[in-house]
Design an enzyme around this catalytic site. Structure first.
Site, PDB file in Angstrom:
ATOM      1  N   HIS A  98       5.490   5.810  11.485  1.00 56.11           N
ATOM      2  CA  HIS A  98       4.960   5.705  10.127  1.00 56.11           C
ATOM      3  C   HIS A  98       3.981   6.877   9.991  1.00 56.11           C
ATOM      4  CE1 HIS A  98       3.621   4.201   6.399  1.00 56.11           C
ATOM      5  NE2 HIS A  98       3.298   2.955   6.710  1.00 56.11           N
ATOM      6  N   LYS A 152      25.456  -5.466  -0.488  1.00 54.39           N
ATOM      7  CA  LYS A 152      26.918  -5.526  -0.597  1.00 54.39           C
ATOM      8  C   LYS A 152      27.598  -4.805   0.563  1.00 54.39           C
ATOM      9  CE  LYS A 152      26.425  -5.110  -5.610  1.00 54.39           C
ATOM     10  NZ  LYS A 152      26.658  -4.169  -6.719  1.00 54.39           N
ATOM     11  N   ARG A 181      11.605   3.793   3.352  1.00 56.75           N
ATOM     12  CA  ARG A 181      11.212   2.824   4.392  1.00 56.75           C
ATOM     13  C   ARG A 181      12.446   2.011   4.759  1.00 56.75           C
ATOM     14  NH1 ARG A 181       6.015  -1.089   4.600  1.00 56.75           N
ATOM     15  NH2 ARG A 181       5.125   0.927   5.102  1.00 56.75           N
ATOM     16  N   ARG A 218       0.798  -1.225   0.000  1.00 54.16           N
ATOM     17  CA  ARG A 218       0.000   0.000   0.000  1.00 54.16           C
ATOM     18  C   ARG A 218       0.827   1.270   0.000  1.00 54.16           C
ATOM     19  NH1 ARG A 218      -2.885  -3.724   1.812  1.00 54.16           N
ATOM     20  NH2 ARG A 218      -1.007  -4.268   2.897  1.00 54.16           N
ATOM     21  N   THR A 219       1.772   1.361   0.926  1.00 52.24           N
ATOM     22  CA  THR A 219       2.492   2.628   1.088  1.00 52.24           C
ATOM     23  C   THR A 219       3.237   2.955  -0.197  1.00 52.24           C
ATOM     24  OG1 THR A 219       2.731   2.099   3.415  1.00 52.24           O
ATOM     25  CG2 THR A 219       4.090   3.891   2.581  1.00 52.24           C
TER      26      THR A 219
END
Ligand code: NCD
Length: 321
Positions: A140, A87, A109, A57-58
């Site tokens: 959030h 890496k 995120r 969703r986000t």
């Protein structure tokens, strides 16, 4: 607002402005408006989506919000697995490089609390905005904005409501951001219901005490019916499996959780007629599918409002005032 890092940044006046614009956007869509209607406000702006944790969703709603506003986007597919982080590259090196490509905003995120704040310090050097799309167990904020918008849209107002938050409150970030935002409104009552091991963090409870917001912490599953019958908003969350380090405790907790802390038709019977059931999604088993057809189940509408709220956030950041 240059960055959106934590929900407390918004005061009630800023929230009202954002929500009024969200109403306007929603109404244009309802009236059959399309991309053309919004074009011009953010045209020529570029968004990079950098996601080190899974998201549906986000990520998609931000991308769609940008496209509806005429922005362009570039996105790393699952940066946690496929980017140079694998890496060994640090977030700050990545930020330096990404910001040097002249984006206007990076939607980030990450797994670690505080990383959006750290990213913003680097982004400032390049004049780039950061939107925190979830930082570990931290916050959030855009989810909380769409959550509060949902309450306003569905129940008419926010002040004076009793909000019951249930689930994995120790590890969920949406309930943290939501608590900060709700504490800005008068006469709120917050109730935190979870297994004893998954209680709301002391920092949030301390914030509520400081701001004189009455709250209750409850862990006994036997009192759930009473709590449901006293709430205007029931905000449920999933067990945050990925935040538990040992599989054994996670499995044990998940089982107790599923058994005693779920919402099904029996629990819905205790809820008020004019209340709503919210969930940031994804849901796992903590809300049964049978509940979906109940009009009080607002979670899919809530997810849709997310698009409109995120468009309003971007317009606030870049659009014509
Ligand atoms: C939430 C998150 O990522 O914190 N999801 C979302 O953005 N809607 C909730 C969750 O994952 O449980």
């Amino acid at each position: 607002m240059r960055h959106v890092i934590e929900s407390q940044q918004y005061d009630v006046a800023a929230l009202e402005k954002l929500f009024n614009n969200t109403d306007r956007i929603l109404e244009i869509f309802q009236a059959g408006g399309n991309r053309q209607t919004f074009c011009s406000s953010c045209v020529g702006k570029h968004m990079i989506l950098l996601f080190y944790e899974p998201s549906t969703r986000t990520r998609v709603s931000f991308q769609m919000a940008a496209h509806h506003l005429g922005m362009t986007t570039a996105s790393t597919e699952n940066a946690g697995e496929f980017s140079s982080a694998v890496k060994g590259e640090t977030l700050s090196d990545t930020m330096h490089v990404i910001c040097s490509y002249h984006p206007d905003v990076v939607v980030l995120r990450d797994k670690k609390d505080g990383s959006a704040h750290k990213a913003a310090e680097i982004a400032d050097k390049y004049g780039v905005s950061i939107i925190n799309a979830g930082d570990g167990k931290g916050q959030h904020p855009t989810q909380a904005l769409l959550d509060v918008y949902t309450i306003r849209r569905e129940l008419g107002k926010i002040e004076g409501k009793t909000v019951l938050m249930g689930g994995d409150l120790a590890n969920g970030r949406t309930v943290r951001s939501l608590s900060y935002l709700l504490s800005k409104y008068p006469r709120m009552q917050l109730v935190f219901f979870s297994p004893p091991e998954l209680q709301m963090g002391e920092d949030i409870l301390e914030h509520l005490r400081e701001h004189r917001v009455p709250f209750l912490v409850e862990t006994r599953s036997s009192v759930l019916p009473a709590l449901l019958s006293q709430s205007d908003v029931v905000y449920w969350t999933r067990f945050q499996k990925e935040r538990h380090t040992t599989a054994e405790t996670a499995d044990k907790l998940a089982a107790t959780f599923a058994e005693n802390y779920s919402i099904g038709p029996a629990e819905m019977k205790f809820m008020r007629k004019l209340s709503i059931l919210m969930h940031p999604l994804p849901r796992v088993k903590e809300i049964s599918l049978e509940v979906d057809n109940d009009l009080r189940a607002a979670y899919f509408r809530q997810a849709q409002y997310g698009l409109y709220v995120r468009m309003a956030i971007l317009q606030d950041m870049f659009g014509k005032k």
